[in-house]
Design a protein around this motif. Sequence first.
Motif, PDB file in Angstrom:
ATOM      1  N   SER A  32       0.831  -1.200   0.000  1.00 33.34           N
ATOM      2  CA  SER A  32       0.000   0.000   0.000  1.00 33.34           C
ATOM      3  C   SER A  32       0.868   1.254   0.000  1.00 33.34           C
ATOM      4  O   SER A  32       0.588   2.217  -0.741  1.00 33.34           O
ATOM      5  N   ILE A  33       1.928   1.253   0.813  1.00 30.54           N
ATOM      6  CA  ILE A  33       2.826   2.418   0.868  1.00 30.54           C
ATOM      7  C   ILE A  33       3.528   2.594  -0.467  1.00 30.54           C
ATOM      8  O   ILE A  33       3.691   3.722  -0.981  1.00 30.54           O
ATOM      9  N   SER A  34       3.994   1.485  -1.070  1.00 31.46           N
ATOM     10  CA  SER A  34       4.680   1.567  -2.359  1.00 31.46           C
ATOM     11  C   SER A  34       3.769   2.131  -3.434  1.00 31.46           C
ATOM     12  O   SER A  34       4.187   2.993  -4.238  1.00 31.46           O
ATOM     13  N   THR A  35       2.524   1.696  -3.445  1.00 32.66           N
ATOM     14  CA  THR A  35       1.572   2.201  -4.437  1.00 32.66           C
ATOM     15  C   THR A  35       1.333   3.683  -4.237  1.00 32.66           C
ATOM     16  O   THR A  35       1.261   4.464  -5.206  1.00 32.66           O
ATOM     17  N   TRP A  36       1.202   4.081  -2.976  1.00 29.09           N
ATOM     18  CA  TRP A  36       0.974   5.499  -2.709  1.00 29.09           C
ATOM     19  C   TRP A  36       2.175   6.343  -3.123  1.00 29.09           C
ATOM     20  O   TRP A  36       2.019   7.410  -3.715  1.00 29.09           O
ATOM     21  N   GLU A  60      14.774   7.787  -1.736  1.00 34.66           N
ATOM     22  CA  GLU A  60      15.212   6.905  -0.658  1.00 34.66           C
ATOM     23  C   GLU A  60      14.025   6.174  -0.017  1.00 34.66           C
ATOM     24  O   GLU A  60      14.118   4.990   0.333  1.00 34.66           O
ATOM     25  N   ALA A  61      12.918   6.882   0.110  1.00 33.03           N
ATOM     26  CA  ALA A  61      11.720   6.246   0.660  1.00 33.03           C
ATOM     27  C   ALA A  61      11.235   5.136  -0.268  1.00 33.03           C
ATOM     28  O   ALA A  61      10.868   4.043   0.185  1.00 33.03           O
ATOM     29  N   VAL A  62      11.253   5.412  -1.586  1.00 29.67           N
ATOM     30  CA  VAL A  62      10.826   4.399  -2.549  1.00 29.67           C
ATOM     31  C   VAL A  62      11.763   3.200  -2.503  1.00 29.67           C
ATOM     32  O   VAL A  62      11.309   2.037  -2.497  1.00 29.67           O
ATOM     33  N   LYS A  63      13.065   3.458  -2.470  1.00 28.96           N
ATOM     34  CA  LYS A  63      14.033   2.358  -2.416  1.00 28.96           C
ATOM     35  C   LYS A  63      13.856   1.542  -1.144  1.00 28.96           C
ATOM     36  O   LYS A  63      13.934   0.307  -1.161  1.00 28.96           O
ATOM     37  N   PHE A  64      13.590   2.229  -0.035  1.00 29.98           N
ATOM     38  CA  PHE A  64      13.437   1.534   1.236  1.00 29.98           C
ATOM     39  C   PHE A  64      12.215   0.614   1.193  1.00 29.98           C
ATOM     40  O   PHE A  64      12.287  -0.560   1.586  1.00 29.98           O
ATOM     41  N   VAL A  65      11.112   1.114   0.697  1.00 33.17           N
ATOM     42  CA  VAL A  65       9.883   0.308   0.656  1.00 33.17           C
ATOM     43  C   VAL A  65      10.057  -0.863  -0.295  1.00 33.17           C
ATOM     44  O   VAL A  65       9.654  -1.998   0.002  1.00 33.17           O
ATOM     45  N   HIS A  66      10.674  -0.640  -1.452  1.00 29.58           N
ATOM     46  CA  HIS A  66      10.915  -1.737  -2.389  1.00 29.58           C
ATOM     47  C   HIS A  66      11.820  -2.797  -1.784  1.00 29.58           C
ATOM     48  O   HIS A  66      11.630  -4.005  -2.015  1.00 29.58           O
ATOM     49  N   VAL A 110      12.056  -3.502   1.403  1.00 28.98           N
ATOM     50  CA  VAL A 110      11.243  -4.249   2.367  1.00 28.98           C
ATOM     51  C   VAL A 110      10.361  -5.256   1.659  1.00 28.98           C
ATOM     52  O   VAL A 110      10.188  -6.394   2.113  1.00 28.98           O
ATOM     53  N   GLN A 111       9.816  -4.854   0.500  1.00 28.49           N
ATOM     54  CA  GLN A 111       8.971  -5.771  -0.261  1.00 28.49           C
ATOM     55  C   GLN A 111       9.754  -6.980  -0.765  1.00 28.49           C
ATOM     56  O   GLN A 111       9.257  -8.102  -0.761  1.00 28.49           O
ATOM     57  N   ALA A 112      10.981  -6.738  -1.170  1.00 28.08           N
ATOM     58  CA  ALA A 112      11.749  -7.799  -1.827  1.00 28.08           C
ATOM     59  C   ALA A 112      12.449  -8.729  -0.852  1.00 28.08           C
ATOM     60  O   ALA A 112      12.729  -9.886  -1.195  1.00 28.08           O
ATOM     61  N   ASP A 113      12.778  -8.271   0.333  1.00 27.60           N
ATOM     62  CA  ASP A 113      13.609  -9.050   1.254  1.00 27.60           C
ATOM     63  C   ASP A 113      12.784  -9.495   2.464  1.00 27.60           C
ATOM     64  O   ASP A 113      12.455  -8.683   3.327  1.00 27.60           O
ATOM     65  N   PRO A 114      12.476 -10.798   2.563  1.00 26.52           N
ATOM     66  CA  PRO A 114      11.737 -11.276   3.729  1.00 26.52           C
ATOM     67  C   PRO A 114      12.496 -11.112   5.032  1.00 26.52           C
ATOM     68  O   PRO A 114      11.882 -11.110   6.101  1.00 26.52           O
ATOM     69  N   GLN A 115      13.852 -10.967   4.934  1.00 26.97           N
ATOM     70  CA  GLN A 115      14.659 -10.812   6.132  1.00 26.97           C
ATOM     71  C   GLN A 115      15.170  -9.384   6.290  1.00 26.97           C
ATOM     72  O   GLN A 115      16.201  -9.141   6.924  1.00 26.97           O
ATOM     73  N   HIS A 116      14.479  -8.447   5.723  1.00 26.45           N
ATOM     74  CA  HIS A 116      14.880  -7.051   5.816  1.00 26.45           C
ATOM     75  C   HIS A 116      14.888  -6.619   7.282  1.00 26.45           C
ATOM     76  O   HIS A 116      14.036  -7.055   8.073  1.00 26.45           O
ATOM     77  N   PRO A 117      15.877  -5.785   7.661  1.00 26.17           N
ATOM     78  CA  PRO A 117      15.941  -5.330   9.055  1.00 26.17           C
ATOM     79  C   PRO A 117      14.644  -4.704   9.560  1.00 26.17           C
ATOM     80  O   PRO A 117      14.295  -4.854  10.734  1.00 26.17           O
ATOM     81  N   ALA A 118      13.918  -4.008   8.666  1.00 24.32           N
ATOM     82  CA  ALA A 118      12.652  -3.395   9.095  1.00 24.32           C
ATOM     83  C   ALA A 118      11.636  -4.471   9.470  1.00 24.32           C
ATOM     84  O   ALA A 118      10.897  -4.345  10.459  1.00 24.32           O
ATOM     85  N   ARG A 119      11.609  -5.543   8.653  1.00 20.01           N
ATOM     86  CA  ARG A 119      10.704  -6.644   8.975  1.00 20.01           C
ATOM     87  C   ARG A 119      11.086  -7.296  10.304  1.00 20.01           C
ATOM     88  O   ARG A 119      10.236  -7.612  11.133  1.00 20.01           O
ATOM     89  N   LEU A 120      12.418  -7.490  10.483  1.00 22.13           N
ATOM     90  CA  LEU A 120      12.871  -8.100  11.728  1.00 22.13           C
ATOM     91  C   LEU A 120      12.572  -7.196  12.920  1.00 22.13           C
ATOM     92  O   LEU A 120      12.248  -7.682  14.015  1.00 22.13           O
ATOM     93  N   ALA A 121      12.679  -5.879  12.678  1.00 23.29           N
ATOM     94  CA  ALA A 121      12.364  -4.936  13.755  1.00 23.29           C
ATOM     95  C   ALA A 121      10.885  -5.021  14.147  1.00 23.29           C
ATOM     96  O   ALA A 121      10.523  -4.980  15.325  1.00 23.29           O
ATOM     97  N   ILE A 122      10.019  -5.166  13.115  1.00 23.72           N
ATOM     98  CA  ILE A 122       8.581  -5.314  13.393  1.00 23.72           C
ATOM     99  C   ILE A 122       8.322  -6.600  14.162  1.00 23.72           C
ATOM    100  O   ILE A 122       7.545  -6.630  15.129  1.00 23.72           O
TER     101      ILE A 122
END
Length: 425
Positions: free
Chosen positions: A205-209, A244-250, A252-264
Amino acid sequence: MPRTPLAFLSPADQERLRALRRMKAIAVGALVFMAVVFVIAFWLQQRQPWLGYVRAAAEGGMVGGLADWFAVTALFRRPLGLPIPHTAIIPNRKDEIGRTLGEFVETNFLAAEVVRTKLTQTAIAQRAGEWLRQPSHAERVAAEGSTIAIAVLNALSDDDVRDLITDLAREHLVDPEWGPPAGAWLEKIVEADAHHGAVDLAADSISTWLDTNGEAFAGLISRRLPSWVPKLAHRFVDETVYHEAVKFVHAVQADPQHPARLAIDGYLGRLADNLQNDPATRAKLENAKASLFDSPRVGALATEAWNTAKAGLLKSLADPASGLRARAAQAVQEVGERLTTDAALQKRVDTWVSDAAVFLVDRYRHDIASIITDTVERWDPAETTEKIELMVGRDLQYIRLNGTVVGALAGLAIFTIAHAVIPGV
């Protein structure tokens, strides 16, 4: 004769009264006929000896008719108004008759075995199913049910319903502590990785927005820069932040082990543990819950929701063509179809009805029978006499008529036997 005016009787009672009067006239006519025959035969029997037999028959008929008139009349009133003992039986023993009738019904009709035997012999479920499966009957049930539901809804006080909803919500939602069960529920979700779908949805949803709202970043950061910074730098900063926001969200979408996901994952795990074990976290949740439910706006929303639901229900229930009525009728038909074809369901329903009826009879049969006793006790003696005479008086007049005929035959037989047996008569 019943003293109630004909106009105040029901059509059925009016017909009974007319039949009673006809039979009384016939019985009186037979008695008068016997009296006339007796007088004529008695007067002429010296000249025509065979008229002695007629006189004896007429005399016996008068005796039998008068005796049965007395017996029938004594049931309802005092013959000729004379205070003869054991007359006017019904008005004098009205209460006892009511008690006896109540005891008779209780003993012989409201016995558990009688009720169970009758219900066992009756295919209640199948008959009900055959009736309910008919479209016209199903629509009738739906219509009657809607009428009852409308009456109930109109009778309900909105304030009482609101208070009831408030009490139920407080008992089942507000008073119980949310922290431990919510923490346990959240812990199971994290352990099963069931929250990953929600994270993916949020990232998508964030990426689409971001892809469709890049202009929203114009000035988002640059407006906070000092005024002496060149405009070109402003644009560069905004575009850099956006990319940078777009790259960050992409990422997160691509990496199941992204630090943001692990933080969540880590945050949710800690929150689940704190909700179960940390008093401070649990207190915050309870305070937030109390503030939410005690908010006047929430109360107003609950009242508005009830009023809207009530108005919608009343409208649908009152409209024969509404979807609610149609679905209710269809559901009734489906129930009828199952009751007609499902033998196991038929047996369960028949057993349930029989058990319920036997239970009610065993528990309340005295109270049910007392309705008869109490009703008869409240009746006026004259009213009771009239009611009973209307019901059985016509048949009792046949007793008078039969008594006249039988008396005549008995008188003739006795006179004939006496002449044949006793010499010189």
